[in-house]
Design a protein around this motif. Structure first.
Motif, PDB file in Angstrom:
ATOM      1  N   SER A 102       0.854  -1.186   0.000  1.00  0.00           N
ATOM      2  CA  SER A 102       0.000   0.000   0.000  1.00  0.00           C
ATOM      3  C   SER A 102       0.890   1.238   0.000  1.00  0.00           C
ATOM      4  O   SER A 102       1.979   1.232   0.595  1.00  0.00           O
ATOM      5  CB  SER A 102      -0.928   0.011   1.223  1.00  0.00           C
ATOM      6  N   TRP A 112      -3.416   0.389  -3.317  1.00  0.00           N
ATOM      7  CA  TRP A 112      -2.948  -0.854  -2.718  1.00  0.00           C
ATOM      8  C   TRP A 112      -3.378  -2.056  -3.558  1.00  0.00           C
ATOM      9  O   TRP A 112      -4.225  -1.948  -4.438  1.00  0.00           O
ATOM     10  CB  TRP A 112      -3.426  -0.980  -1.276  1.00  0.00           C
ATOM     11  N   GLU A 114      -4.572  -6.253  -3.433  1.00  0.00           N
ATOM     12  CA  GLU A 114      -5.098  -7.381  -2.664  1.00  0.00           C
ATOM     13  C   GLU A 114      -4.964  -8.636  -3.527  1.00  0.00           C
ATOM     14  O   GLU A 114      -5.285  -8.619  -4.720  1.00  0.00           O
ATOM     15  CB  GLU A 114      -6.572  -7.166  -2.309  1.00  0.00           C
ATOM     16  N   SER A 387      -6.007  -4.367  -7.928  1.00  0.00           N
ATOM     17  CA  SER A 387      -5.532  -3.082  -7.417  1.00  0.00           C
ATOM     18  C   SER A 387      -6.714  -2.245  -6.919  1.00  0.00           C
ATOM     19  O   SER A 387      -7.817  -2.306  -7.468  1.00  0.00           O
ATOM     20  CB  SER A 387      -4.765  -2.312  -8.503  1.00  0.00           C
TER      21      SER A 387
END
Length: 431
Positions: A102, A112, A114, A387
């Motif tokens: 992040s 950030w 994931e 993203s």
């Protein structure tokens, strides 16, 4: 077997050639089976399992009773070995989890990543004379660690309509959710399209023959991803005078017994070592149950003498082997210099067999020179990255004008307006 001495660079392109895989002759058959599976579902899978595997199945899905029966058939020693391999593979792949990234790129603009699992994956496990239960571990363990909701495994049945017990045992302990008795083109088509019994998946993994490889490529035309291009398995060894000839010969033969088209290459700066290995191979070959297969692969092996390690390394990077073994006094030179390889084995006591089974690394690797631009299977292979970004009023004011200028320059007025309308709202609120 003969030594190729000091090949000039203009001959390297011939030395790195693999068998040409031309799917033109089988692609029409593959597409025909895909069309039939799309229309007839399970019935088509049954039809082609009877045609290609010579067995009429009552059910495609492996039952819990069949799994329990298979568990009883696996020896205690093999169960212990599989459990050890599972532990090492799991530990190594768990360490591949990445820390979420992040960053506030400017004040008020937070970006950030994931990692999300691929929800539905298909694993293809060949059967036949060498049922690859080890590949179940290599694919199902990272799939489970990644959090894949559905893990569908297809493997061809034997003449009695059973899947090899070790394959079923490995699948059972590694979290496979559905096991299907189907192989070849029909299995890949079923996983790509879905049938009454076989779930449709989003990505297919696993090795196979030319029919399976072609089917995986056709599957991509139906929106199903695949792990990587595949081809015959390959091993390249660099060995100098410090290498043990018996070890090197054993490693070459371990690769050769995979199939008649397996690629086996030995590069050395020692003619003496090359000669020792060439003399040792027939001695070990004579005792192998699969000597007919290994003999054919060894007939096409390449034994190459290079004067310098630098020239040898250049050639190896051009070749881009699936497996690369380093048996050298200067192993650091090769570790630092290797750019193109699927998996690397360092030292006299690091046989390629270790990576195939139990060291912890994955054995599903790019072949046919694709190590130049593909990686082997990792935890990431079963995940996708999404993203995210969140802009505060401060953030959109910080970068908004630049976005307006760029959107206008590309002639995308609606893009520009999506920024302008917000900046005007903020200006109104602050006035």
């Amino acid at each position: 077997m003969k030594i190729i001495e000091r090949p000039t660079r203009n001959t390297w392109s011939e030395l790195i050639k693999r068998p040409v895989q031309n799917y033109d002759s089988i692609e029409a058959t593959v597409k025909l089976i895909f069309k039939e599976v799309a229309v007839k579902g399970d019935a088509a899978v049954h039809k082609y399992t009877d045609l290609f595997d010579g067995v009429v199945l009552e059910n495609l899905r492996v039952t819990e009773v069949e799994i329990q029966e298979a568990i009883e058939l696996v020896s205690t020693d093999l169960k212990t070995a599989i459990e050890l391999a599972k532990s090492n593979i799991k530990r190594f792949h768990e360490k591949q989890r990445t820390i979420p990234i992040s960053l506030e790129t400017v004040p008020g603009v937070m970006c950030w990543f994931e990692k999300m699992p691929i929800q539905k994956v298909g694993l293809y496990i060949p059967g036949g004379t060498a049922p690859l239960f080890s590949t179940v571990l290599m694919l199902a363990i990272p799939a489970q660690l990644a959090g894949c909701n559905e893990i569908v495994l297809c493997s061809p049945p034997d003449q009695s309509g059973k899947i090899n017990p070790a394959i079923l045992y490995a699948a059972h302990i590694c979290g496979v959710t559905t096991i299907i008795k189907a192989g070849g083109i029909q299995a890949i088509a079923a996983m790509a399209l879905g049938t009454e019994t076989i779930p449709k998946v989003y990505k297919i993994f696993g090795p196979g023959n030319q029919f399976v490889t072609c089917a995986k490529q056709v599957a991509t035309q139906f929106g199903t991803a695949i792990d990587m291009p595949a081809g015959p398995s390959e091993l390249l060894i660099f060995a100098d005078e410090t290498a043990k000839a018996a070890f090197v010969a054993a490693d070459l033969l371990s690769q050769a017994e995979h199939g008649k088209d397996s690629q086996v290459v030995l590069v050395s700066n020692s003619k003496n070592l090359l000669q020792k290995v060439i003399r040792e191979i027939p001695r070990q070959l004579a005792d192998l149950p699969r000597k007919e297969i290994a003999s054919e692969a060894i007939r096409n092996a390449r034994f190459i003498y290079m004067e310098t390690e630098t020239e040898a390394l250049d050639f190896i990077n051009e070749y881009a082997p699936e497996h690369f073994m380093i048996c050298s006094a200067d192993e650091a030179f090769f570790i630092k210099g290797i750019q193109n390889a699927g998996s690397v084995f360092v030292g006299n006591y690091s046989p390629e067999s270790a990576g195939d089974y139990a060291s912890g690394t994955n054995h599903t690797l790019p072949t046919n020179g694709f190590a130049r631009n593909y990686s082997g299977i990792t935890l990431d292979s079963f995940q996708k990255t999404i993203s995210f970004q969140k802009l505060s009023p401060e953030g959109i004011q910080a970068i908004g004008q630049s976005i307006e200028v760029m959107a206008a320059a590309e002639g995308l007025e609606a893009h520009k307006n999506a920024i302008t309308i917000r900046l005007k709202e903020l200006q109104y609120e602050n006035s």
